[in-house]
Design an enzyme around this catalytic site. Structure first.
Site, PDB file in Angstrom:
ATOM      1  N   TYR A  51       0.734  -1.259   0.000  1.00  0.00           N
ATOM      2  CA  TYR A  51      -0.146  -0.199   0.086  1.00  0.00           C
ATOM      3  C   TYR A  51       0.911   1.121  -0.006  1.00  0.00           C
ATOM      4  O   TYR A  51       1.248   1.673   1.107  1.00  0.00           O
ATOM      5  CB  TYR A  51      -1.040   0.026   1.183  1.00  0.00           C
ATOM      6  CG  TYR A  51      -1.744  -1.280   1.258  1.00  0.00           C
ATOM      7  CD1 TYR A  51      -2.288  -2.105   0.107  1.00  0.00           C
ATOM      8  CD2 TYR A  51      -2.396  -1.612   2.464  1.00  0.00           C
ATOM      9  CE1 TYR A  51      -3.079  -3.011   0.110  1.00  0.00           C
ATOM     10  CE2 TYR A  51      -3.530  -2.643   2.554  1.00  0.00           C
ATOM     11  CZ  TYR A  51      -3.387  -3.372   1.633  1.00  0.00           C
ATOM     12  OH  TYR A  51      -4.537  -4.499   1.687  1.00  0.00           O
ATOM     13  N   HIS A 106      -0.059 -12.202   1.288  1.00  0.00           N
ATOM     14  CA  HIS A 106      -0.563 -11.565   0.576  1.00  0.00           C
ATOM     15  C   HIS A 106      -0.925 -11.967  -0.770  1.00  0.00           C
ATOM     16  O   HIS A 106       0.243 -12.063  -1.626  1.00  0.00           O
ATOM     17  CB  HIS A 106       0.025 -10.093   0.725  1.00  0.00           C
ATOM     18  CG  HIS A 106      -0.789  -8.963   0.206  1.00  0.00           C
ATOM     19  ND1 HIS A 106      -0.302  -7.641   0.108  1.00  0.00           N
ATOM     20  CD2 HIS A 106      -2.068  -8.792  -0.156  1.00  0.00           C
ATOM     21  CE1 HIS A 106      -1.514  -6.976  -0.213  1.00  0.00           C
ATOM     22  NE2 HIS A 106      -2.444  -7.421  -0.159  1.00  0.00           N
TER      23      HIS A 106
END
Length: 354
Positions: A66, A151
């Site tokens: 992010y 992830h």
């Protein structure tokens, strides 16, 4: 592949998932703190976390991906000074950030409005897991994270299962992390981890929402049966359900929503409006209703959005006749649980909720 003990079949306890005491029923998704789609400044990021905190949020989900580490840095700064045992933080492994001076003058190409000073390198090796976690702790300024998630392993399933997962399993056994899990937009890879590993949690993104419920086929029942806590993210399908009047140009799964998907969202919104319910409010209430779901993760970009979103999440559930009409119109699966406290009681939308 190392063989790990199978999780005992037992009902989940969403209010107290294993290893994650203190997890709030709604959490702040921190992709926006990394300038997802739109740049915000440090003061806005800090105020957004503070507004979520004031609304009762004690769970914060971030990742190196992010904003090339920006989300982790901003989240750590915003939480600094708060007693460490009063909040839960999850971050992720699977992408390492490598310096990329040649591209530093350009923008990141993954939807985050940040300089491309680094590039993401897929790495699900044990060494990569350890390096990623160490670097995340440095960016967060914390001595631990509570939950570490593998992830987006869908295209790297073998290495994730045979290298990343055993590394996290060992870190949990050593007490370095409290809980481990996996996060993905694809329910089938989460199914595989639920069946073959001893994860504490799965994070499912966009696959159990008011718009669509494929995770109800296998994943959610399996997690409920095996005591695996589900973290339900992407509950607005990247933004399409975040407004009362969905329209073309809004994102769905991080791209522009197809016209058929927009039309379905609009039809759901029309039913909500007839019952005096906002579409975002109905989306949040529905996303939290399945008994396997321990927390919903809500992305929020500003303090005003945080106050709205978490206020809606804490509001009384919509009436049962809303869910019944959605089922009758073919807009909601009849086997989907609806919020407890809705008129007519809880349980599948087709039963006793009219």
């Amino acid at each position: 592949m190392t063989t790990f003990p199978s999780r005992r079949e037992s009902p989940a306890s969403p209010q107290a998932p294993r290893g994650l005491a203190g997890l709030s029923r709604a959490g702040l998704g921190c992709a926006q703190l990394g300038n997802l789609y739109t740049a915000i400044d440090d003061a806005t990021a800090e105020a957004t976390v503070a507004a979520a905190w004031d609304a009762g949020v004690r769970y914060f989900d971030t990742a190196p991906h992010y904003g090339l580490g920006l989300s982790e840095r901003r989240l750590g700064a915003a939480l600094r000074g708060r007693p460490r045992d009063t909040f839960v933080v999850s971050t992720k492994v699977g992408r390492l950030l490598e310096p990329s001076p040649a591209t530093a003058a350009s923008l990141d190409s993954a939807g985050f409005v940040v300089p491309a000073t680094h590039r993401r390198v897929w790495d699900f090796s044990a060494e990569g897991v350890l390096r990623s976690l160490t670097e995340s702790l440095d960016r967060l300024g914390l001595n631990r994270v509570d939950l570490v998630l593998i992830h987006d392993p869908e295209d790297h399933a073998k290495e994730a299962l045979e290298s990343a997962y055993p590394a996290l399993h060992a870190l949990r056994d050593e007490g370095v992390v409290r809980a481990i899990g996996v996060g993905s937009i694809r329910a089938e890879i989460l199914d595989q981890f639920a069946a073959e590993t001893d994860v504490d949690a799965v994070l499912v993104a966009g696959r159990y929402t008011l718009l669509e419920q494929p995770a109800l086929d296998s994943l959610l029942p399996a997690c409920e049966r095996r005591g695996i806590s589900v973290l339900n993210a992407g509950v607005f399908n990247s933004g399409l359900l975040a407004v009362d009047r969905p329209h073309a140009g809004l994102p769905y799964d991080y791209v522009d929503a197809p016209s058929a998907v927009v039309a379905k969202a609009q039809a759901i919104a029309e039913v909500c409006a007839r019952h005096g319910v906002s579409l975002p409010g109905a989306a949040l209430a529905f996303a939290a209703a399945h008994p396997a779901i321990a927390s919903i993760i809500v992305g929020t970009q500003t303090p005003e959005q945080a106050r709205r979103n978490f206020g809606l999440a804490a509001a009384p559930p919509p009436p049962g006749d809303l869910w019944a009409e959605l089922v009758a119109k073919g807009l909601l699966r009849e086997d989907a649980p609806v919020p407890s406290g809705a008129a007519g009681g809880s349980g599948p939308a087709a039963g006793g909720t009219s």
